[in-house]
Design a protein around this motif. Sequence first.
Motif, PDB file in Angstrom:
ATOM      1  N   GLY A   1       0.679  -1.326  -0.280  1.00  0.00           N
ATOM      2  CA  GLY A   1       0.250   0.344   0.010  1.00  0.00           C
ATOM      3  C   GLY A   1       0.978   0.825   0.165  1.00  0.00           C
ATOM      4  O   GLY A   1       0.664   2.114  -0.886  1.00  0.00           O
ATOM      5  N   LEU A   2       2.012   1.279   0.832  1.00  0.00           N
ATOM      6  CA  LEU A   2       2.756   2.442   1.061  1.00  0.00           C
ATOM      7  C   LEU A   2       3.824   2.834  -0.603  1.00  0.00           C
ATOM      8  O   LEU A   2       4.524   3.861   0.210  1.00  0.00           O
ATOM      9  N   ARG A   3       4.531   1.662  -0.604  1.00  0.00           N
ATOM     10  CA  ARG A   3       5.241   1.901  -2.038  1.00  0.00           C
ATOM     11  C   ARG A   3       5.098   3.136  -2.905  1.00  0.00           C
ATOM     12  O   ARG A   3       6.060   3.802  -3.341  1.00  0.00           O
ATOM     13  N   ARG A   4       4.142   3.039  -2.870  1.00  0.00           N
ATOM     14  CA  ARG A   4       3.983   4.448  -4.583  1.00  0.00           C
ATOM     15  C   ARG A   4       3.560   5.787  -3.512  1.00  0.00           C
ATOM     16  O   ARG A   4       4.579   6.477  -3.945  1.00  0.00           O
ATOM     17  N   TYR A   5       3.295   5.939  -2.386  1.00  0.00           N
ATOM     18  CA  TYR A   5       3.256   7.064  -2.198  1.00  0.00           C
ATOM     19  C   TYR A   5       4.707   7.605  -1.350  1.00  0.00           C
ATOM     20  O   TYR A   5       5.327   8.272  -1.641  1.00  0.00           O
ATOM     21  N   VAL A   6       5.293   6.167  -0.929  1.00  0.00           N
ATOM     22  CA  VAL A   6       7.471   6.082  -0.703  1.00  0.00           C
ATOM     23  C   VAL A   6       7.846   7.405  -2.161  1.00  0.00           C
ATOM     24  O   VAL A   6       9.220   7.788  -1.414  1.00  0.00           O
TER      25      VAL A   6
ATOM     26  N   VAL B   1       9.359   8.946   5.322  1.00  0.00           N
ATOM     27  CA  VAL B   1      10.191   9.903   4.825  1.00  0.00           C
ATOM     28  C   VAL B   1      11.477   9.209   5.407  1.00  0.00           C
ATOM     29  O   VAL B   1      12.130   9.660   3.686  1.00  0.00           O
ATOM     30  N   GLN B   2      12.029   8.772   5.655  1.00  0.00           N
ATOM     31  CA  GLN B   2      13.202   8.461   6.207  1.00  0.00           C
ATOM     32  C   GLN B   2      13.477   7.032   4.990  1.00  0.00           C
ATOM     33  O   GLN B   2      14.897   6.888   4.072  1.00  0.00           O
ATOM     34  N   ALA B   3      12.485   6.539   5.402  1.00  0.00           N
ATOM     35  CA  ALA B   3      12.289   5.333   3.607  1.00  0.00           C
ATOM     36  C   ALA B   3      12.483   5.577   2.440  1.00  0.00           C
ATOM     37  O   ALA B   3      12.788   4.992   1.249  1.00  0.00           O
ATOM     38  N   ALA B   4      11.842   6.593   2.417  1.00  0.00           N
ATOM     39  CA  ALA B   4      11.747   7.425   0.825  1.00  0.00           C
ATOM     40  C   ALA B   4      13.305   7.731   1.062  1.00  0.00           C
ATOM     41  O   ALA B   4      14.169   7.447  -0.577  1.00  0.00           O
ATOM     42  N   MET B   5      14.377   8.782   1.519  1.00  0.00           N
ATOM     43  CA  MET B   5      15.141   8.878   1.675  1.00  0.00           C
ATOM     44  C   MET B   5      16.864   7.898   1.318  1.00  0.00           C
ATOM     45  O   MET B   5      17.472   8.040   0.476  1.00  0.00           O
ATOM     46  N   LEU B   6      16.412   7.038   2.197  1.00  0.00           N
ATOM     47  CA  LEU B   6      16.905   5.501   1.915  1.00  0.00           C
ATOM     48  C   LEU B   6      16.803   5.259   0.428  1.00  0.00           C
ATOM     49  O   LEU B   6      17.836   3.561   0.632  1.00  0.00           O
ATOM     50  N   GLY B   7      15.813   5.106   0.123  1.00  0.00           N
ATOM     51  CA  GLY B   7      15.337   3.823  -0.818  1.00  0.00           C
ATOM     52  C   GLY B   7      14.665   2.922  -0.668  1.00  0.00           C
ATOM     53  O   GLY B   7      15.070   1.527  -1.306  1.00  0.00           O
TER      54      GLY B   7
END
Length: 172
Positions: A3-8, A90-96
């Motif tokens: 569910g969150l992958r696209r949002y991330v 946010v941190q997951a997005a920044m760390l890929g």
Amino acid sequence: MSGLRRYVAAKRTAIKARHAAISAAETHVPVQLIAHAEAAGRSGVRRIRIRDFQILSDSPMNFAGHELGPTSPELLLGVLGSCIVHTYIVQAAMLGIDLDGVVVEVTADIDLRAGHPDFEGVPAAPSNIQYTAHVAADVENLDELNGNVRRNCPVMNLLEQKNTIRGAVERL
């Protein structure tokens, strides 16, 4: 559970754009956050307004409330939990990191004797604040992600650091 992958991924794009704008700016002006709170006549319910949003805060029935909303300390825990969840994203997005889900539960203790004449030494503030984060992510070790969350969560940092709040009182 994706569910969150696209949002991330969208958050990652927004973070890159924000970082580029910050790097390109010659000056920086902090953003002022504003919240307005007032007590409603007859009920005492607190109406909190932030931008175009409204939240109600109330007391339990046994404290002359109407159970129309959470108490202020409960809202604080909810705000902390919300901020922790967002900071994980946010941190997951920044760390890929592919993040599929994050759920945070925040607990605290509050001593209802605070403010009672026989218990002047009892602190009015919630204590023993704890959170548990349940994270579904494509990563072996969550320690780096959790460390980044602890360092970068604005509300957690506010609560953990000693702060001074200046106040004034004026006639209505």
